[in-house]
Write a protein that holds these residues in place. Structure first.
Motif, mmCIF file in Angstrom:
data_model
loop_
_atom_site.group_PDB
_atom_site.id
_atom_site.type_symbol
_atom_site.label_atom_id
_atom_site.label_comp_id
_atom_site.label_asym_id
_atom_site.label_seq_id
_atom_site.Cartn_x
_atom_site.Cartn_y
_atom_site.Cartn_z
ATOM 1 N N TRP A 24 65.510 40.996 53.654
ATOM 2 C CA TRP A 24 66.626 41.921 53.809
ATOM 3 C C TRP A 24 67.242 41.790 55.194
ATOM 4 N N PHE A 28 70.954 41.122 56.087
ATOM 5 C CA PHE A 28 71.687 42.155 56.817
ATOM 6 C C PHE A 28 72.418 41.562 58.013
ATOM 7 N N PHE A 32 75.772 40.700 56.055
ATOM 8 C CA PHE A 32 76.444 41.993 56.185
ATOM 9 C C PHE A 32 77.089 42.184 57.554
ATOM 10 N N ILE A 241 80.985 59.121 49.248
ATOM 11 C CA ILE A 241 80.992 57.656 49.354
ATOM 12 C C ILE A 241 81.590 57.034 48.101
ATOM 13 N N THR A 245 84.738 54.609 48.166
ATOM 14 C CA THR A 245 84.636 53.168 47.956
ATOM 15 C C THR A 245 84.991 52.741 46.544
ATOM 16 N N PHE A 275 87.174 52.813 56.876
ATOM 17 C CA PHE A 275 85.747 52.857 57.128
ATOM 18 C C PHE A 275 85.422 53.835 58.256
ATOM 19 N N ILE A 278 85.540 57.300 56.935
ATOM 20 C CA ILE A 278 84.319 57.639 56.188
ATOM 21 C C ILE A 278 83.223 58.070 57.147
ATOM 22 N N LEU A 282 81.481 61.709 57.040
ATOM 23 C CA LEU A 282 80.044 61.840 56.792
ATOM 24 C C LEU A 282 79.329 62.448 57.994
ATOM 25 N N MET B 146 69.891 51.576 59.064
ATOM 26 C CA MET B 146 70.829 50.475 58.806
ATOM 27 C C MET B 146 70.978 50.217 57.303
ATOM 28 N N VAL B 147 69.872 50.401 56.564
ATOM 29 C CA VAL B 147 69.953 50.281 55.103
ATOM 30 C C VAL B 147 70.929 51.312 54.561
ATOM 31 N N PHE B 149 73.258 52.677 56.181
ATOM 32 C CA PHE B 149 74.578 52.291 56.677
ATOM 33 C C PHE B 149 75.257 51.298 55.725
ATOM 34 N N THR B 150 74.461 50.368 55.165
ATOM 35 C CA THR B 150 75.076 49.393 54.257
ATOM 36 C C THR B 150 75.630 50.078 53.009
ATOM 37 N N ILE B 151 75.083 51.262 52.673
ATOM 38 C CA ILE B 151 75.606 51.946 51.488
ATOM 39 C C ILE B 151 77.016 52.460 51.735
ATOM 40 N N ILE B 152 77.272 52.950 52.960
ATOM 41 C CA ILE B 152 78.554 53.622 53.169
ATOM 42 C C ILE B 152 79.698 52.676 53.507
ATOM 43 N N VAL B 153 79.387 51.418 53.779
ATOM 44 C CA VAL B 153 80.479 50.494 54.084
ATOM 45 C C VAL B 153 81.083 49.987 52.773
ATOM 46 N N PRO B 154 82.365 50.232 52.549
ATOM 47 C CA PRO B 154 82.966 49.751 51.310
ATOM 48 C C PRO B 154 82.991 48.233 51.276
ATOM 49 N N ARG B 208 75.328 47.134 45.638
ATOM 50 C CA ARG B 208 74.665 48.436 45.800
ATOM 51 C C ARG B 208 73.180 48.294 46.129
#
Lengths: 298, 340
Positions: A24, A28, A32, A241, A245, A275, A278, A282, B146-147, B149-154, B208
């Motif tokens: 991961w 990441f 990401f 969210i 999104t 972003f 958001i 939040l 950070m995990v 965080f990855t959910i909220i980024v479109p 997701r």
């Protein structure tokens, strides 16, 4: 392998843990984070397409200034989206809580009812539902003929206005009726989460409260509500969210149209502005709900 | 004696009468409450039924509409005498949509893409979730945030750079490094291949994936610690403990995540339309067929009928899966411990 056997047990465990999350972590950082940062770079650059990728030259925050100052379409769409979210999020939460409480009771046909209410989880994420609902066609071909056969909205409006209500009030009721459809379709996961939360509330609490003479209404506010408050927050965050999104969201649609029209810089700018909004929303939610959530084991 | 006995019997009579009266009144009260309760219960039942029925109708309506429109000739689309059941039953819409979507090949491609990346996603997210749930190391909390965080980024925010990196894929910089020495261009084009989905799924940043990691972490945290302790004492390492002890115990949550992943991959439109330029999956075929149908200069009503048939075809496999796995789907999500 010698250094491994010399390590103490907690240290070994720590390394094992790092190893478990390593895939991961690579994803990441290299997919990401890299993409997120690149997209920011695109938003402050001018892009020329080269041999081995995009070549960027820095132009400053020109695109951001353009988005707010010159692009009337963007600000309008942005405000529209935010306002829609403002009334839809509470509606979705209330609706899904009510439905979850009903589905949590025992009655005949519960399995079927649950299957139907979780249907949106299956369908609503795709293209299909927008076609089935005829959104696309009702705009292009028949100007709303389909939806009027489902809920005769125009009729209701004239009734409301004739009965002496102001037009704005009548319109807000119409808006509410129209949103029932949207809300029902957007509540799949939320119902699921609430249902799961409701099942964790111990039955004994309700039994005690009944012996003490509490009404169902009191029991809801004094027992159910505090017990499910962590999930309420989770649901609130998820709904925000999800609304932000969602691909059918107007701002997101604008971004993807721009991206397909090769306007990469401006598309990246819009998604970055969005972003940041958001994150701010939040953050506000997190700060306001932090103290009010009840955790049973604390 | 007699008098006394009489007195006694009178007093006994009176007390008995009183008792009966009392009992009666109590009974009466209970009956009244029961009646009230049952009438309330009946009212509630009716209310509950009407709410559920009405909303179920709202939810099923689009499906029924689509089903009804798909099988009728387009002349009957706005025939007021036809409400649900068409007068003339026809398969022409389905057949045309089937061809316009290039259904067999789109279907097979979607299945391949779907199954492989869903399994990869389950594997990588389970590993990551377990790592976060059961091990202590420095910076764990930061990494877990950070995990989230990855959910909220479109995904729209990251898609253009991802598109570029797949177009000129250089194995995370390794290719670039080699080309520095050799001078040749090492990048390859991954667009239009399934790797655009496999790679992020493998590395836990797929569709997701943040949500799935969260689900797995919550689930593994809820399992008893004794499970692993026993395995450790028996000489298992962390990884073999995970494979031999934890995995068999997490079948339910694996299945839940797998189903959700399959469904979301199936419906995914945005990423596929960016990464697959010349090939169709089911979801892109649905919008792709619009241009096909527009080419043939269709009557707009016929167009509607065919689009509805197309969406019915697109949703059918997933709907069948849902009906078959319905029990797992609804029951298991409640018990995966998302809430825990």
């Amino acid at each position: 392998m010698k250094w491994w056997t010399r390590l103490s047990f907690p240290k070994k465990q720590a390394w094992a843990g790092r190893l478990f999350i390593l895939p991961w972590f690579i994803g990441f950082i290299f997919i990401f984070c890299k993409s997120l940062i690149m997209s920011f770079i695109y938003s402050v650059s001018k892009i020329t397409i080269g041999n081995t990728g995009f070549l960027t030259t820095f132009v400053g925050f020109k695109n951001y200034i353009y988005a707010f100052k010159s692009d009337a379409n963007f600000t309008k769409v942005l405000v529209d989206t935010l306002i829609t979210m403002l009334y839809q999020v509470p509606l979705i939460l209330i609706f899904s809580l009510i439905i979850a409480s009903i589905l949590n009771q025992k009655f005949k046909g519960r399995v079927v009812a649950r299957a139907i209410f979780f249907l949106p989880v299956i369908i609503a994420t795709g293209q299909v539902i927008s076609i089935m609902r005829g959104d696309i066609f009702s705009q292009q071909l028949f100007s709303g003929e389909r939806s009027s056969s489902l809920f005769t909205v125009m009729g209701i409006q004239s009734i409301l206005v004739n009965s002496g209500l102001s037009l704005t009030f009548a319109n807000s009721i119409i808006l509410l009726i129209n949103s029932i459809f949207d809300v029902a379709w957007k509540s799949g996961i939320q119902i699921l989460l609430f249902l799961a939360a409701l099942q964790t509330v111990p039955r004994s609490l309700y039994e005690v409260s009944e012996i003490e003479g509490a009404t169902a209404w009191e029991a809801f506010w004094k027992i159910t509500f505090p017990m499910i408050s962590p999930i309420l927050v989770l649901n609130l965050v998820y709904t925000i969210i999800d609304n932000f999104t969602d691909y059918s969201n107007k701002v997101m649609m604008m971004a993807s149209t721009l991206a397909k029209g090769m306007k990469y810089e401006y598309s990246a700018t819009i998604t970055w502005i969005y972003f940041l909004i958001i994150v701010i929303v939040l953050g506000i939610v997190g700060l306001t709900t932090r103290k009010r959530v009840f955790y049973i084991d604390e | 004696m007699n008098k006394g006995g009489n007195n006694l019997s009178i007093s006994a009579k009176i007390t008995r009468q009183l008792k009966v009266n009392l009992l009666n009144s109590v009974n009466h009260k209970i009956n009244k409450e029961k009646a009230l309760k049952s009438s309330g219960a009946i009212f509630w039942k009716v209310f509950r039924f009407s709410i559920l029925f009405g909303l179920s109708f709202v939810l099923i309506y689009p499906l029924l509409y689509s089903l009804s429109v798909s099988f009728r000739p387009f002349e009957e689309l706005f025939d007021p005498s036809v409400i649900w059941i068409p007068k003339h039953f026809t398969l022409i819409n389905i057949k045309d949509a089937f061809q316009a979507m290039d259904y067999p090949s789109s279907f097979l491609r979607t299945i391949g893409l779907n199954v492989v990346s869903s399994f990869l996603e389950v594997a990588s997210c389970a590993l990551t979730g377990y790592g976060f749930a059961r091990f202590k190391f420095k910076g764990k909390n930061l990494l877990f945030s950070m995990v989230l965080f990855t959910i909220i980024v479109p995904s729209q925010s990251t898609i253009i750079p991802m598109y570029v990196s797949y177009r000129y894929f250089d194995f995370f910089g390794i290719g670039k490094l080699i080309s520095l020495f050799t001078g040749t261009n090492m990048s390859i084009n991954l667009l239009d291949t399934n790797w655009t989905f496999y790679i992020p799924s493998m590395l836990g940043v797929g569709l997701r994936a943040g949500l799935f990691i969260y689900i797995f972490r919550q689930f593994f945290r809820g399992l008893p610690k004794e499970l692993e302790e026993a395995a450790y004492i028996d000489g298992c390492g962390p990884f073999s403990t995970f494979i031999k002890v934890m995995l068999p115990n997490s079948f339910q949550s694996m299945l839940t995540v797998l189903i959700l992943s399959v469904v979301w991959h199936w419906n995914e439109y945005y990423l596929t339309s960016m990464f697959f330029l010349n090939k169709w999956t089911i979801s892109t075929a649905l919008t792709g067929m619009t241009s096909h149908l527009n080419d043939t200069n269709l009557n707009p009503y016929a167009f509607v009928c065919k689009m509805q048939s197309g969406s019915l075809l697109a949703i059918l496999p997933i709907l069948i899966m849902y009906i078959v796995l319905q029990k797992y789907f609804t029951e298991s999500i409640e018990r995966t411990g998302i809430v825990g």
